[in-house]
Motif scaffolding. Structure first.
Motif, PDB file in Angstrom:
ATOM      1  N   LEU A 133       0.834  -1.203   0.000  1.00  0.00           N
ATOM      2  CA  LEU A 133       0.000   0.000   0.000  1.00  0.00           C
ATOM      3  C   LEU A 133       0.870   1.255   0.000  1.00  0.00           C
ATOM      4  CD1 LEU A 133      -2.804  -1.077   2.501  1.00  0.00           C
ATOM      5  CD2 LEU A 133      -3.061  -0.664   0.042  1.00  0.00           C
ATOM      6  N   ALA A 134       1.912   1.256   0.803  1.00  0.00           N
ATOM      7  CA  ALA A 134       2.815   2.408   0.834  1.00  0.00           C
ATOM      8  C   ALA A 134       3.530   2.565  -0.503  1.00  0.00           C
ATOM      9  CB  ALA A 134       3.822   2.252   1.974  1.00  0.00           C
ATOM     10  N   GLY A 135       3.919   1.458  -1.107  1.00  0.00           N
ATOM     11  CA  GLY A 135       4.666   1.484  -2.360  1.00  0.00           C
ATOM     12  C   GLY A 135       3.870   1.981  -3.546  1.00  0.00           C
ATOM     13  N   ARG A 136       2.554   1.807  -3.543  1.00  0.00           N
ATOM     14  CA  ARG A 136       1.790   2.254  -4.705  1.00  0.00           C
ATOM     15  C   ARG A 136       1.493   3.743  -4.683  1.00  0.00           C
ATOM     16  NH1 ARG A 136      -3.926  -1.040  -4.078  1.00  0.00           N
ATOM     17  NH2 ARG A 136      -4.928   0.356  -2.579  1.00  0.00           N
ATOM     18  N   GLY A 137       1.632   4.388  -3.524  1.00  0.00           N
ATOM     19  CA  GLY A 137       1.555   5.846  -3.457  1.00  0.00           C
ATOM     20  C   GLY A 137       0.193   6.456  -3.721  1.00  0.00           C
ATOM     21  N   ARG A 138      -0.888   5.692  -3.597  1.00  0.00           N
ATOM     22  CA  ARG A 138      -2.228   6.236  -3.839  1.00  0.00           C
ATOM     23  C   ARG A 138      -2.922   6.680  -2.569  1.00  0.00           C
ATOM     24  NH1 ARG A 138      -4.167   1.598  -7.749  1.00  0.00           N
ATOM     25  NH2 ARG A 138      -5.387   1.023  -5.933  1.00  0.00           N
ATOM     26  N   GLU A 139      -2.493   6.174  -1.404  1.00  0.00           N
ATOM     27  CA  GLU A 139      -3.168   6.463  -0.153  1.00  0.00           C
ATOM     28  C   GLU A 139      -2.247   7.201   0.810  1.00  0.00           C
ATOM     29  OE1 GLU A 139      -4.979   2.665  -1.801  1.00  0.00           O
ATOM     30  OE2 GLU A 139      -2.935   3.190  -1.284  1.00  0.00           O
ATOM     31  N   SER A 140      -2.869   8.003   1.671  1.00  0.00           N
ATOM     32  CA  SER A 140      -2.123   8.663   2.744  1.00  0.00           C
ATOM     33  C   SER A 140      -1.835   7.627   3.828  1.00  0.00           C
ATOM     34  CB  SER A 140      -2.957   9.807   3.331  1.00  0.00           C
ATOM     35  OG  SER A 140      -4.083   9.275   4.025  1.00  0.00           O
ATOM     36  N   ALA A 141      -0.983   8.012   4.794  1.00  0.00           N
ATOM     37  CA  ALA A 141      -0.680   7.113   5.908  1.00  0.00           C
ATOM     38  C   ALA A 141      -1.955   6.771   6.680  1.00  0.00           C
ATOM     39  CB  ALA A 141       0.355   7.736   6.826  1.00  0.00           C
ATOM     40  N   ASP A 142      -2.844   7.747   6.856  1.00  0.00           N
ATOM     41  CA  ASP A 142      -4.118   7.482   7.542  1.00  0.00           C
ATOM     42  C   ASP A 142      -4.971   6.498   6.754  1.00  0.00           C
ATOM     43  OD1 ASP A 142      -3.500   9.124   9.671  1.00  0.00           O
ATOM     44  OD2 ASP A 142      -4.651  10.843   8.914  1.00  0.00           O
ATOM     45  N   ASP A 143      -5.008   6.680   5.417  1.00  0.00           N
ATOM     46  CA  ASP A 143      -5.776   5.762   4.571  1.00  0.00           C
ATOM     47  C   ASP A 143      -5.218   4.346   4.652  1.00  0.00           C
ATOM     48  OD1 ASP A 143      -7.477   7.803   3.735  1.00  0.00           O
ATOM     49  OD2 ASP A 143      -6.330   8.182   1.896  1.00  0.00           O
ATOM     50  N   ILE A 144      -3.896   4.233   4.651  1.00  0.00           N
ATOM     51  CA  ILE A 144      -3.260   2.914   4.757  1.00  0.00           C
ATOM     52  C   ILE A 144      -3.628   2.267   6.086  1.00  0.00           C
ATOM     53  CG2 ILE A 144      -1.043   1.716   4.978  1.00  0.00           C
ATOM     54  CD1 ILE A 144       0.040   3.708   2.868  1.00  0.00           C
ATOM     55  N   GLY A 145      -3.562   3.038   7.167  1.00  0.00           N
ATOM     56  CA  GLY A 145      -3.942   2.514   8.477  1.00  0.00           C
ATOM     57  C   GLY A 145      -5.378   2.027   8.493  1.00  0.00           C
ATOM     58  N   HIS A 146      -6.267   2.797   7.877  1.00  0.00           N
ATOM     59  CA  HIS A 146      -7.681   2.402   7.797  1.00  0.00           C
ATOM     60  C   HIS A 146      -7.834   1.097   7.019  1.00  0.00           C
ATOM     61  CE1 HIS A 146     -12.016   2.624   7.289  1.00  0.00           C
ATOM     62  NE2 HIS A 146     -11.827   2.453   5.994  1.00  0.00           N
ATOM     63  N   ARG A 147      -7.147   0.990   5.875  1.00  0.00           N
ATOM     64  CA  ARG A 147      -7.255  -0.225   5.051  1.00  0.00           C
ATOM     65  C   ARG A 147      -6.695  -1.449   5.781  1.00  0.00           C
ATOM     66  NH1 ARG A 147      -8.153   0.416  -0.910  1.00  0.00           N
ATOM     67  NH2 ARG A 147      -8.733   2.572  -1.197  1.00  0.00           N
ATOM     68  N   LEU A 148      -5.617  -1.252   6.544  1.00  0.00           N
ATOM     69  CA  LEU A 148      -5.053  -2.374   7.297  1.00  0.00           C
ATOM     70  C   LEU A 148      -5.992  -2.814   8.419  1.00  0.00           C
ATOM     71  CD1 LEU A 148      -1.306  -1.308   7.456  1.00  0.00           C
ATOM     72  CD2 LEU A 148      -2.312  -3.142   6.079  1.00  0.00           C
ATOM     73  N   ARG A 149      -6.605  -1.852   9.110  1.00  0.00           N
ATOM     74  CA  ARG A 149      -7.576  -2.206  10.150  1.00  0.00           C
ATOM     75  C   ARG A 149      -8.775  -2.941   9.532  1.00  0.00           C
ATOM     76  NH1 ARG A 149      -5.885   2.728  11.688  1.00  0.00           N
ATOM     77  NH2 ARG A 149      -7.699   3.831  10.824  1.00  0.00           N
ATOM     78  N   GLU A 150      -9.232  -2.435   8.405  1.00  0.00           N
ATOM     79  CA  GLU A 150     -10.350  -3.066   7.711  1.00  0.00           C
ATOM     80  C   GLU A 150      -9.990  -4.499   7.293  1.00  0.00           C
ATOM     81  OE1 GLU A 150     -13.303  -1.271   4.512  1.00  0.00           O
ATOM     82  OE2 GLU A 150     -11.396  -1.835   3.576  1.00  0.00           O
ATOM     83  N   ALA A 151      -8.772  -4.677   6.779  1.00  0.00           N
ATOM     84  CA  ALA A 151      -8.329  -6.011   6.338  1.00  0.00           C
ATOM     85  C   ALA A 151      -8.353  -7.003   7.490  1.00  0.00           C
ATOM     86  CB  ALA A 151      -6.930  -5.932   5.735  1.00  0.00           C
ATOM     87  N   GLY A 152      -8.013  -6.549   8.691  1.00  0.00           N
ATOM     88  CA  GLY A 152      -8.018  -7.433   9.851  1.00  0.00           C
ATOM     89  C   GLY A 152      -9.408  -7.892  10.257  1.00  0.00           C
ATOM     90  N   GLY A 153     -10.441  -7.185   9.801  1.00  0.00           N
ATOM     91  CA  GLY A 153     -11.805  -7.525  10.164  1.00  0.00           C
ATOM     92  C   GLY A 153     -12.513  -8.428   9.172  1.00  0.00           C
ATOM     93  N   PHE A 154     -11.857  -8.784   8.102  1.00  0.00           N
ATOM     94  CA  PHE A 154     -12.471  -9.640   7.088  1.00  0.00           C
ATOM     95  C   PHE A 154     -11.826 -11.014   7.104  1.00  0.00           C
ATOM     96  CE2 PHE A 154     -13.570  -5.525   5.175  1.00  0.00           C
ATOM     97  CZ  PHE A 154     -14.890  -5.751   4.829  1.00  0.00           C
ATOM     98  N   ALA A 155     -12.608 -11.997   6.774  1.00  0.00           N
ATOM     99  CA  ALA A 155     -12.107 -13.370   6.647  1.00  0.00           C
ATOM    100  C   ALA A 155     -12.665 -13.948   5.358  1.00  0.00           C
ATOM    101  CB  ALA A 155     -12.543 -14.207   7.845  1.00  0.00           C
ATOM    102  N   PRO A 156     -12.015 -14.935   4.801  1.00  0.00           N
ATOM    103  CA  PRO A 156     -12.539 -15.545   3.576  1.00  0.00           C
ATOM    104  C   PRO A 156     -13.949 -16.086   3.803  1.00  0.00           C
ATOM    105  CG  PRO A 156     -10.356 -16.408   4.085  1.00  0.00           C
ATOM    106  CD  PRO A 156     -10.791 -15.590   5.255  1.00  0.00           C
ATOM    107  N   PRO A 157     -14.861 -15.810   2.872  1.00  0.00           N
ATOM    108  CA  PRO A 157     -16.200 -16.376   3.007  1.00  0.00           C
ATOM    109  C   PRO A 157     -16.171 -17.894   2.871  1.00  0.00           C
ATOM    110  CG  PRO A 157     -16.034 -14.950   1.055  1.00  0.00           C
ATOM    111  CD  PRO A 157     -14.701 -14.979   1.703  1.00  0.00           C
ATOM    112  N   PRO A 158     -17.150 -18.575   3.460  1.00  0.00           N
ATOM    113  CA  PRO A 158     -17.206 -20.040   3.326  1.00  0.00           C
ATOM    114  C   PRO A 158     -17.197 -20.448   1.849  1.00  0.00           C
ATOM    115  CG  PRO A 158     -18.853 -19.246   4.894  1.00  0.00           C
ATOM    116  CD  PRO A 158     -18.255 -18.037   4.246  1.00  0.00           C
ATOM    117  N   GLY A 159     -16.466 -21.504   1.558  1.00  0.00           N
ATOM    118  CA  GLY A 159     -16.396 -22.021   0.195  1.00  0.00           C
ATOM    119  C   GLY A 159     -15.386 -21.327  -0.687  1.00  0.00           C
ATOM    120  N   SER A 160     -14.630 -20.388  -0.137  1.00  0.00           N
ATOM    121  CA  SER A 160     -13.640 -19.656  -0.935  1.00  0.00           C
ATOM    122  C   SER A 160     -12.405 -20.498  -1.205  1.00  0.00           C
ATOM    123  CB  SER A 160     -13.167 -18.398  -0.198  1.00  0.00           C
ATOM    124  OG  SER A 160     -14.188 -17.473  -0.041  1.00  0.00           O
ATOM    125  N   GLU A 161     -11.854 -20.301  -2.380  1.00  0.00           N
ATOM    126  CA  GLU A 161     -10.483 -20.730  -2.630  1.00  0.00           C
ATOM    127  C   GLU A 161      -9.616 -19.623  -2.036  1.00  0.00           C
ATOM    128  OE1 GLU A 161      -9.452 -23.488  -4.014  1.00  0.00           O
ATOM    129  OE2 GLU A 161     -11.359 -24.223  -4.797  1.00  0.00           O
TER     130      GLU A 161
END
Length: 183
Positions: A133-161
């Motif tokens: 996320l930092a390397g692509r340069g599209r998000e601010s540090a706050d945006d990156i923090g938000h995306r990382l927190r959001e990522a921690g709250g998701f899990a693969p849905p049942p039946g996912s590869e």
């Protein structure tokens, strides 16, 4: 119309997981006759903004297409509008498998519209996500923090590869190719 509709591979996962890189890897290596189509998304993001190869639309163009039924599915995330064109229905009806870069937040809506949907969860470690996320340069540090927190709250849905994409692109890319080729 084919005897059997194609499979919709609905690719989801956190920002920075490498979805675009993996899809490009597979698109470049699958033979033209493999029966797999890669769908572009329609996005209200400039074409040169980096990331995936998409069809860039203004907010007005997007709204007009949405109002006229040009999208099989659309959603809004992170201040942008995203759409999947009605061509997906045609391709699936012809028995072709279709790969789309979807959205975790729209999975239920997509599954309701596309009965052959198979979720494909691509993820990576928190450290890898943060670095990408930092390397692509599209998000601010706050945006990156938000995306990382959001990522921690998701899990693969049942039946996912599930594909973990922390290593070499070619290693995970070959596993994706095997899935798409039915091996």
């Amino acid at each position: 119309m084919a005897d059997k509709p194609g499979t919709l591979w609905y690719v989801i996962g956190p920002s920075g997981a490498g979805k675009d890189s993996l899809l490009a890897y597979a698109r470049d290596r699958l033979p033209a006759g493999a029966g797999v189509m890669f769908s572009h998304r329609y996005i209200t993001r400039p074409a040169g903004a980096g990331g995936e190869n998409h069809v860039a639309l203004s907010a007005e163009e997007f709204s007009a297409r949405e109002a006229n039924g040009c999208f099989a599915l659309c959603w809004r995330r992170h201040g942008l509008a995203y759409g999947l064109g009605v061509e997906l229905d045609l391709w699936l009806g012809q028995g072709l498998d279709v790969v789309v870069n979807g959205s975790r937040s729209s999975l239920a809506l997509a599954a309701a519209h596309f009965p052959t949907l198979r979720p494909l969860w691509i993820t990576a470690s928190r450290e890898t996500l943060a670095a990408r996320l930092a390397g692509r340069g599209r998000e601010s540090a706050d945006d990156i923090g938000h995306r990382l927190r959001e990522a921690g709250g998701f899990a693969p849905p049942p039946g996912s590869e599930v594909l973990w994409n922390d290593g070499e692109l070619a290693e995970v890319g070959e596993r994706l190719l095997a899935l798409l080729a039915g091996r």
